[in-house]
Motif scaffolding. Structure first.
Motif, PDB file in Angstrom:
ATOM      1  N   LEU A 186      10.931  34.960  12.919  1.00  0.00           N
ATOM      2  CA  LEU A 186      10.793  36.194  13.685  1.00  0.00           C
ATOM      3  C   LEU A 186       9.450  36.193  14.415  1.00  0.00           C
ATOM      4  CD1 LEU A 186      12.047  38.516  10.843  1.00  0.00           C
ATOM      5  CD2 LEU A 186      13.273  38.137  12.978  1.00  0.00           C
ATOM      6  N   ASP A 187       9.405  36.848  15.557  1.00  0.00           N
ATOM      7  CA  ASP A 187       8.166  36.939  16.334  1.00  0.00           C
ATOM      8  C   ASP A 187       7.352  38.125  15.798  1.00  0.00           C
ATOM      9  OD1 ASP A 187       6.369  36.274  18.390  1.00  0.00           O
ATOM     10  OD2 ASP A 187       7.207  37.835  19.687  1.00  0.00           O
ATOM     11  N   PRO A 188       6.228  37.885  15.121  1.00  0.00           N
ATOM     12  CA  PRO A 188       5.530  38.969  14.417  1.00  0.00           C
ATOM     13  C   PRO A 188       4.666  39.835  15.332  1.00  0.00           C
ATOM     14  CG  PRO A 188       4.338  36.917  14.106  1.00  0.00           C
ATOM     15  CD  PRO A 188       5.561  36.581  14.914  1.00  0.00           C
ATOM     16  N   PHE A 189       4.240  41.001  14.782  1.00  0.00           N
ATOM     17  CA  PHE A 189       3.237  41.825  15.452  1.00  0.00           C
ATOM     18  C   PHE A 189       1.888  41.113  15.417  1.00  0.00           C
ATOM     19  CE2 PHE A 189       6.063  45.438  14.209  1.00  0.00           C
ATOM     20  CZ  PHE A 189       6.232  45.979  15.481  1.00  0.00           C
ATOM     21  N   VAL A 190       1.075  41.370  16.419  1.00  0.00           N
ATOM     22  CA  VAL A 190      -0.317  40.894  16.396  1.00  0.00           C
ATOM     23  C   VAL A 190      -1.148  41.989  15.729  1.00  0.00           C
ATOM     24  CG1 VAL A 190      -2.290  40.155  17.753  1.00  0.00           C
ATOM     25  CG2 VAL A 190       0.029  39.557  18.500  1.00  0.00           C
ATOM     26  N   SER A 243      15.881  28.633  16.996  1.00  0.00           N
ATOM     27  CA  SER A 243      15.676  29.227  15.672  1.00  0.00           C
ATOM     28  C   SER A 243      14.594  30.301  15.650  1.00  0.00           C
ATOM     29  CB  SER A 243      15.315  28.135  14.654  1.00  0.00           C
ATOM     30  OG  SER A 243      14.111  27.487  15.040  1.00  0.00           O
ATOM     31  N   VAL A 244      14.200  30.802  16.830  1.00  0.00           N
ATOM     32  CA  VAL A 244      13.163  31.837  16.894  1.00  0.00           C
ATOM     33  C   VAL A 244      13.766  33.125  17.455  1.00  0.00           C
ATOM     34  CG1 VAL A 244      10.936  32.521  17.850  1.00  0.00           C
ATOM     35  CG2 VAL A 244      11.339  30.131  17.225  1.00  0.00           C
ATOM     36  N   ILE A 245      13.705  34.199  16.646  1.00  0.00           N
ATOM     37  CA  ILE A 245      14.128  35.529  17.080  1.00  0.00           C
ATOM     38  C   ILE A 245      12.933  36.189  17.758  1.00  0.00           C
ATOM     39  CG2 ILE A 245      14.818  37.839  16.288  1.00  0.00           C
ATOM     40  CD1 ILE A 245      17.106  36.000  15.980  1.00  0.00           C
ATOM     41  N   LYS A 268      20.398  35.036  22.183  1.00  0.00           N
ATOM     42  CA  LYS A 268      19.402  34.150  22.797  1.00  0.00           C
ATOM     43  C   LYS A 268      19.210  32.853  22.007  1.00  0.00           C
ATOM     44  CE  LYS A 268      16.878  37.881  25.059  1.00  0.00           C
ATOM     45  NZ  LYS A 268      15.658  38.714  25.042  1.00  0.00           N
ATOM     46  N   LEU A 269      19.752  32.802  20.773  1.00  0.00           N
ATOM     47  CA  LEU A 269      19.659  31.579  19.970  1.00  0.00           C
ATOM     48  C   LEU A 269      20.705  30.550  20.388  1.00  0.00           C
ATOM     49  CD1 LEU A 269      19.234  33.048  16.356  1.00  0.00           C
ATOM     50  CD2 LEU A 269      17.432  32.324  17.933  1.00  0.00           C
TER      51      LEU A 269
END
Length: 313
Positions: free
Chosen positions: A16-20, A173-175, A187-188
């Motif tokens: 998953l693409d996390p928060f900064v 493999s990246v959401i 998008k995967l």
């Protein structure tokens, strides 16, 4: 070739693409999120418990309303605990089946709100425009059919949307989000997604068209009845029972519109887009039980009576 199949297999792990999050910020954010989650859970469980246990609320209106806090619990629970867990553990991974399950529940929640509000507007239409026939029209059998249709139609539309995913191979493999949803899963894939996009737009259009048209018809009829009738009591009843549903619909549509618009503007930061995407699963579950508590006198009176009895003991 074997390694590739293993990487993108059914049980593969997605990122998953996390928060900064700035240094020292994850625990304050986590505890704020936990407080929001438990507040939402307690409010909706209180409404569910009142409807289940208080006999004066065992009416068609409240049996249909029962679906709303239940749906809100699904939405906020499917999204927030996972996001908070990822923030505090800094893992940001999810297995593909759990990602699909989360996305499915979140889309069920979104469609559920629209259909439940439509069902509730039908009940208010019958109660206010045909008061003498209310008990004969809104029989237990009719109420069960309405509730079954709400959940059944929602389930069929979402299953049809997600079943199309199985025909496409996955090569990523990246959401690109902090939670899973159908667009992120799409998008995967590395195949032609035109059919998926068309069905997705069609399902959204059906949900909106069915819900808004039923509510528009019901509330226009109710408004006409209010203008025609000379009984101020009937007008007051109409306003008190309908305003909560209209507020909930407006809140959901406004938050949903902001979410969609945030993804259309390129200058909006990725973190802000993620937060806007989360709001649709946070704001309605937090506000819906409060709105009903404020605008529905029977629920408010019942809750105050229960609290008063608890304090006296």
């Amino acid at each position: 070739m074997t390694m590739e199949n293993k990487s993108f297999g059914f049980s593969s792990e997605l990122t998953l693409d996390p928060f900064v999050i700035p240094p020292g910020g994850k625990y304050p954010i986590f505890f704020l999120g936990i407080a929001i989650y438990f507040f939402g859970i307690s409010c909706n469980l209180t409404l569910l418990t009142l409807i289940m246990l208080r006999r004066n609320l065992h009416k068609p209106m409240y049996f249909i309303l029962f679906s709303l806090p239940l749906n809100d619990l699904i939405g906020i629970t499917a999204m927030l605990p996972k996001v908070l867990s990822d923030i505090v553990t800094e893992t940001h991974t999810v297995h593909y089946p759990l990602c699909v399950l989360q996305a499915f529940l979140l889309h069920m929640y979104g469609g559920g709100i629209l259909f439940i509000l439509a069902a509730m507007s039908i009940d208010r239409y019958v109660a206010i425009c045909m008061p003498l026939r209310y008990t004969s029209v809104m029989t237990p059998r009719v109420v069960i059919c309405i509730i079954s249709l709400v959940w059944g139609l929602d389930f069929v539309l979402i299953v049809s949307l997600f079943s199309l995913q199985t025909r496409l191979p996955r090569c990523k493999s990246v959401i690109m989000n902090v939670f899973c949803d159908n667009p992120s899963l799409l998008k995967l894939t590395c195949g032609n997604t035109a059919v998926n996009n068309i069905i997705g737009l069609f399902n959204t259009a059906v949900m909106q068209a069915v819900s808004v048209s039923i509510q528009a018809f019901s509330y226009v009829k109710i408004l006409i009845t209010c203008v025609v009738t000379r009984k101020s009591e009937a007008k007051t009843k109409a306003v008190n029972t309908c305003i909560a549903q209209l507020v909930i619909l407006i809140v959901f549509e406004v938050v949903g519109t902001f979410t969609i618009l945030s993804h259309r503007f390129k200058n909006v930061s990725a973190d802000l887009q993620k937060i806007m995407g989360m709001l649709i699963f946070l704001v309605p579950p937090l506000l819906n039980p409060i709105v009903y508590g404020l605008y529905t006198s029977e629920i408010r009176t019942t809750l105050l009576r229960v609290l008063k009895n608890r304090v006296s003991f």
